[in-house]
Design a protein around this motif. Structure first.
Motif, PDB file in Angstrom:
ATOM      1  N   ASP A  19     -38.930   9.615  34.306  1.00 12.84           N
ATOM      2  CA  ASP A  19     -37.509   9.250  34.673  1.00 12.84           C
ATOM      3  C   ASP A  19     -37.732   8.711  36.016  1.00 12.84           C
ATOM      4  O   ASP A  19     -38.021   9.295  37.022  1.00 12.84           O
ATOM      5  N   LEU A  20     -37.847   7.293  35.895  1.00 11.91           N
ATOM      6  CA  LEU A  20     -37.964   6.731  37.440  1.00 11.91           C
ATOM      7  C   LEU A  20     -37.103   6.969  38.526  1.00 11.91           C
ATOM      8  O   LEU A  20     -37.169   6.925  39.810  1.00 11.91           O
ATOM      9  N   ALA A  21     -35.486   7.178  38.096  1.00  9.67           N
ATOM     10  CA  ALA A  21     -34.648   7.396  39.014  1.00  9.67           C
ATOM     11  C   ALA A  21     -35.042   8.899  39.593  1.00  9.67           C
ATOM     12  O   ALA A  21     -34.764   9.163  40.950  1.00  9.67           O
ATOM     13  N   MET A  42     -35.867   1.199  40.519  1.00 13.69           N
ATOM     14  CA  MET A  42     -37.454   0.814  40.287  1.00 13.69           C
ATOM     15  C   MET A  42     -37.392   0.790  38.596  1.00 13.69           C
ATOM     16  O   MET A  42     -36.622   1.503  38.026  1.00 13.69           O
ATOM     17  N   GLN A  43     -38.278  -0.055  38.353  1.00 12.72           N
ATOM     18  CA  GLN A  43     -38.581  -0.448  36.678  1.00 12.72           C
ATOM     19  C   GLN A  43     -39.842  -0.678  36.424  1.00 12.72           C
ATOM     20  O   GLN A  43     -40.585  -1.091  37.311  1.00 12.72           O
ATOM     21  N   ARG A  44     -40.146  -0.497  35.223  1.00 14.91           N
ATOM     22  CA  ARG A  44     -41.435  -0.802  34.677  1.00 14.91           C
ATOM     23  C   ARG A  44     -41.530  -1.697  33.524  1.00 14.91           C
ATOM     24  O   ARG A  44     -40.630  -1.780  32.556  1.00 14.91           O
ATOM     25  N   TRP A  85     -49.031   5.935  36.788  1.00 18.73           N
ATOM     26  CA  TRP A  85     -49.909   5.627  35.651  1.00 18.73           C
ATOM     27  C   TRP A  85     -50.684   7.198  35.583  1.00 18.73           C
ATOM     28  O   TRP A  85     -50.828   7.381  34.425  1.00 18.73           O
ATOM     29  N   LEU A  86     -51.019   7.751  36.457  1.00  8.42           N
ATOM     30  CA  LEU A  86     -51.885   9.255  36.310  1.00  8.42           C
ATOM     31  C   LEU A  86     -50.821   9.965  35.678  1.00  8.42           C
ATOM     32  O   LEU A  86     -51.188  10.514  34.808  1.00  8.42           O
ATOM     33  N   ARG A  87     -49.445   9.846  35.886  1.00  9.42           N
ATOM     34  CA  ARG A  87     -48.736  10.937  35.386  1.00  9.42           C
ATOM     35  C   ARG A  87     -48.479  10.714  33.879  1.00  9.42           C
ATOM     36  O   ARG A  87     -48.290  11.428  32.927  1.00  9.42           O
ATOM     37  N   ARG A  88     -48.491   9.342  33.526  1.00  4.78           N
ATOM     38  CA  ARG A  88     -48.528   8.923  32.218  1.00  4.78           C
ATOM     39  C   ARG A  88     -49.600   9.346  31.248  1.00  4.78           C
ATOM     40  O   ARG A  88     -49.703   9.676  30.141  1.00  4.78           O
ATOM     41  N   GLN A  89     -50.735   9.416  32.103  1.00  2.00           N
ATOM     42  CA  GLN A  89     -52.051  10.040  31.401  1.00  2.00           C
ATOM     43  C   GLN A  89     -52.095  11.710  31.416  1.00  2.00           C
ATOM     44  O   GLN A  89     -53.087  12.229  31.025  1.00  2.00           O
ATOM     45  N   GLY A  90     -50.961  12.112  32.003  1.00  2.00           N
ATOM     46  CA  GLY A  90     -51.047  13.798  32.103  1.00  2.00           C
ATOM     47  C   GLY A  90     -51.865  14.212  33.157  1.00  2.00           C
ATOM     48  O   GLY A  90     -52.292  15.229  33.299  1.00  2.00           O
ATOM     49  N   ILE A  91     -52.243  13.474  34.385  1.00  6.89           N
ATOM     50  CA  ILE A  91     -53.042  13.790  35.471  1.00  6.89           C
ATOM     51  C   ILE A  91     -52.300  14.007  36.757  1.00  6.89           C
ATOM     52  O   ILE A  91     -51.569  13.032  37.144  1.00  6.89           O
TER      53      ILE A  91
END
Length: 163
Positions: A19-21, A42-44, A85-91
């Protein structure tokens, strides 16, 4: 209130898409100056992180964008790209900027958009491989500041992911 020498608690890893917000709210708590940077959204989009910003908090004495503030924004945007990016990898890892440079091309005279993406198409894949092999890695990102159709600032940075 933040205290010198005391790390801010990390935001828990997301169970699904970040959740970017909520991330921006955490960022404002973790780095107090963020709340004064004028980040509106903030957006992707396909490997790119985008901020929409207000110029007013970043005005200089000439009524245009303050170079130091814009530089801080480009550096932080890159840090956010890597952290998300790390968060999306679970890191959960610490990220630091290792090197950064900017080139100012035109004055910033209105609200603007900052865009960040890897310098090379396979950079995220190579970062993942470095993390698997060494437990740490590095990625080069580029940031561009746009006032409408005018490119006002180009920046680049190398970001290190620590063990």
């Amino acid at each position: 209130m933040r205290q010198v020498g005391i790390p801010h608690p990390r935001l828990p890893l997301p169970e699904a898409e970040d959740d970017l917000a909520a991330f921006l709210q955490w960022l404002e708590e973790a780095i107090p100056m963020v709340s004064a940077m004028g980040i509106r959204e903030m957006q992707r989009e396909e490997g790119t992180l985008i901020w929409d910003l207000s110029l007013v908090p970043n005005l200089n004495d000439k009524g245009t964008g303050f170079g130091g503030g814009l530089t801080a924004q480009t550096t932080l945007l890159g840090w956010c790209w890597v952290t998300l990016w790390l968060r999306r990898q679970g890191i959960q890892r610490d990220v630091v900027v290792a090197e950064a440079s900017q080139r100012f091309l035109a004055p910033v005279t209105s609200d603007y958009r900052l865009v960040c993406k890897p310098v090379e198409d396979d950079a995220a894949k190579r970062l993942a491989e470095q993390l698997d092999k060494k437990g740490r890695g590095r990625i080069s990102l580029t940031q561009q500041l746009w006032c409408g159709d005018t490119l006002c600032l180009e920046a680049s940075g190398d970001y290190a992911v620590l063990k």
